[in-house]
Enzyme design. Structure first.
Site, PDB file in Angstrom:
ATOM      1  CG  ASP A 287       2.194  -9.739 -10.606  1.00  0.00           C
ATOM      2  OD1 ASP A 287       3.271  -9.738 -11.220  1.00  0.00           O
ATOM      3  OD2 ASP A 287       2.113  -9.905  -9.366  1.00  0.00           O
TER       4      ASP A 287
ATOM      5  CG  ASP B  81       3.499 -13.337  -5.984  1.00  0.00           C
ATOM      6  OD1 ASP B  81       4.467 -14.107  -5.865  1.00  0.00           O
ATOM      7  OD2 ASP B  81       3.253 -12.431  -5.183  1.00  0.00           O
TER       8      ASP B  81
ATOM      9  CE1 TYR C 236       9.012  -9.161  -0.803  1.00  0.00           C
ATOM     10  CE2 TYR C 236       9.664  -7.180  -1.980  1.00  0.00           C
ATOM     11  CZ  TYR C 236       8.803  -8.253  -1.813  1.00  0.00           C
ATOM     12  OH  TYR C 236       7.739  -8.415  -2.670  1.00  0.00           O
TER      13      TYR C 236
END
Length: 429
Positions: A189, A191, A264
């Site tokens: 992943d 990020d 968020y």
């Protein structure tokens, strides 16, 4: 199209919604450092009942420095330079019978211990689980811009695959060695916070990141497929429309199995007025201006779809924490009022759901924004509770998204109430 040749060179196949044929994704991050002050271990994912409800776990984070995935270092993180690592937590820490997932104590000479061995035990117990290693994050993303450059890209990706997929780890005491971590991670992943936009500082990004980010995803896809088809490649991306417009989601998404949109941290204690940290929709009452007016979940998801990303590749983000202010006027129950960053258990302006849920403060909802907050004694906290999560999971289904993810597991209560709310709302289990 600028990247049409790139797709051919990478031998890419556009991974469409077949990845979610068996149900919607329920993904959660587990943090390397959570085992310390938070005393949250892999066993707690099992004991809370959360493991049975999850489809993927992302292990946060792996550092990106000096053009490689840096593994095997144990030193406190320098927030100014990003230097740091915790190989002890990753694969050196021994677990006792009582503290392990499998109820088996680690031996002193075992090549794989720590969080990674516990995650391997969790996967053995819950075969539906896939585990990915997340590269970067807020503090450890400084090295991405350089690593993604054409002259560095191949070497960088190869270093990540060597460590996290082939499992070749530096020797650290009695742990590590060739293949020590093989089988722990089912993919990678990325990020990167953020390509072509400021992250933790204003120096470690470049306009060239726009093209290089897509090319980096193509290179990861190429090398992962060369090791073994089926290895996952995902990305966590900024949800601000200003972060989305400086990348090419329609291009880079072709190489990814799915994308976690970090819906968020839209607002927080760094601002002088209270606001929602994870609103579902924009509201006319929001006093924000410019791009910040579009800092909400719906606008982020629609921007990604408009850029050409298939809805089934998008996951909506849920924070297992709140953003808060203190010294807030009771006008409008504290909403959109002046304040300063509230005190949190671990850092200013932020608090775990499990702490906020037991404060007993009056609770309020904005049905237009699809947001929830509590207010009492001059304290304002904005966060998602199970009811607001249910609303957002309904949005996931209505929009045809691939699922949802959460940051991060230690913020939930001991019953896994938020993971359960996500699972129930997704209808996946």
């Amino acid at each position: 199209m600028l990247f049409s040749g790139l797709a051919c060179a990478a031998g890419s196949v556009d991974k469409e919604s077949s990845t979610v044929a068996a149900g919607l994704r329920n993904i959660a991050y587990f943090t390397q450092w959570g085992i310390y002050g938070r005393n949250y271990h892999v066993r707690d994912i099992d004991r809370s009942g959360s493991a049975a409800k999850l489809t993927h776990i992302n292990y946060a984070f792996a550092n990106v420095r000096n053009g490689v995935c840096e593994v095997g270092r144990t030193q406190p993180t320098n927030p100014t330079t990003g230097e740091g690592g915790d190989a002890w937590a990753d694969y050196q820490k021994g677990y006792s019978v009582a503290d392990s997932v499998a109820g088996v104590a680690d031996s002193w000479d075992q090549p794989l211990k720590g969080n990674w061995n516990q995650l391997l035990q969790l996967k053995n117990k819950y075969p539906q689980l896939k585990v990915l290693v997340s590269l970067g994050g807020w503090t450890w993303s400084r090295g991405f811009s350089d690593a993604a450059r054409p002259e560095n890209r191949q070497r960088f990706v190869a270093s990540c695959i060597d460590a996290y997929i082939r499992g070749n780890l530096p020797r650290m005491g009695d742990a590590g060695g060739p293949g020590a971590a093989a089988g722990v991670f089912d993919g990678i992943d990325v990020d990167w916070e953020y390509p072509a936009a400021p992250g933790i500082d204003n120096t470690s990004h470049s306009p060239a990141d726009t093209e290089n980010f897509t090319a980096l995803m193509a290179e990861f896809r190429r090398q992962l497929d060369a090791v073994r088809p089926g290895l996952l490649l995902t990305a966590a991306v900024g949800a601000g429309v200003d972060k989305i417009r400086v990348t090419r989601p329609g291009d880079y998404s072709r190489y990814l199995d799915f994308i976690n949109v970090m819906t968020y941290d839209f607002h927080g204690g760094w601002e002088s007025n209270t606001n929602f940290h994870s609103a579902l929709y924009a509201t006319p009452a929001d006093p924000s201006t410019g791009d910040v007016r579009r800092y909400n979940t719906h606008d982020a998801i629609q921007a990604m779809k408009a850029a050409g990303v298939p809805a089934a590749k998008l996951n909506l983000g849920i924070g297992f924490y709140g953003r808060g202010w203190t010294g807030v006027s009771p006008v409008a129950n504290g909403l959109y009022q002046a304040g300063r960053s509230a005190q949190g258990t671990y850092e200013a302006g932020i608090e775990d759901y499990k702490k906020l849920a037991v404060l007993g403060y009056p609770s309020y909802r904005d049905s237009t924004a699809g947001a929830h907050w509590i207010y009492a004694n001059g304290q304002f906290w904005s966060y998602d509770d199970p009811d607001n999560i249910a609303l957002k999971m309904r949005y996931v289904r209505d929009q045809g998204l691939g699922g949802a993810f959460s940051w991060e597991l230690s913020g939930d209560d001991t019953r896994g109430s938020l993971v359960h709310a996500m699972s129930q709302g997704l209808g996946s289990r």
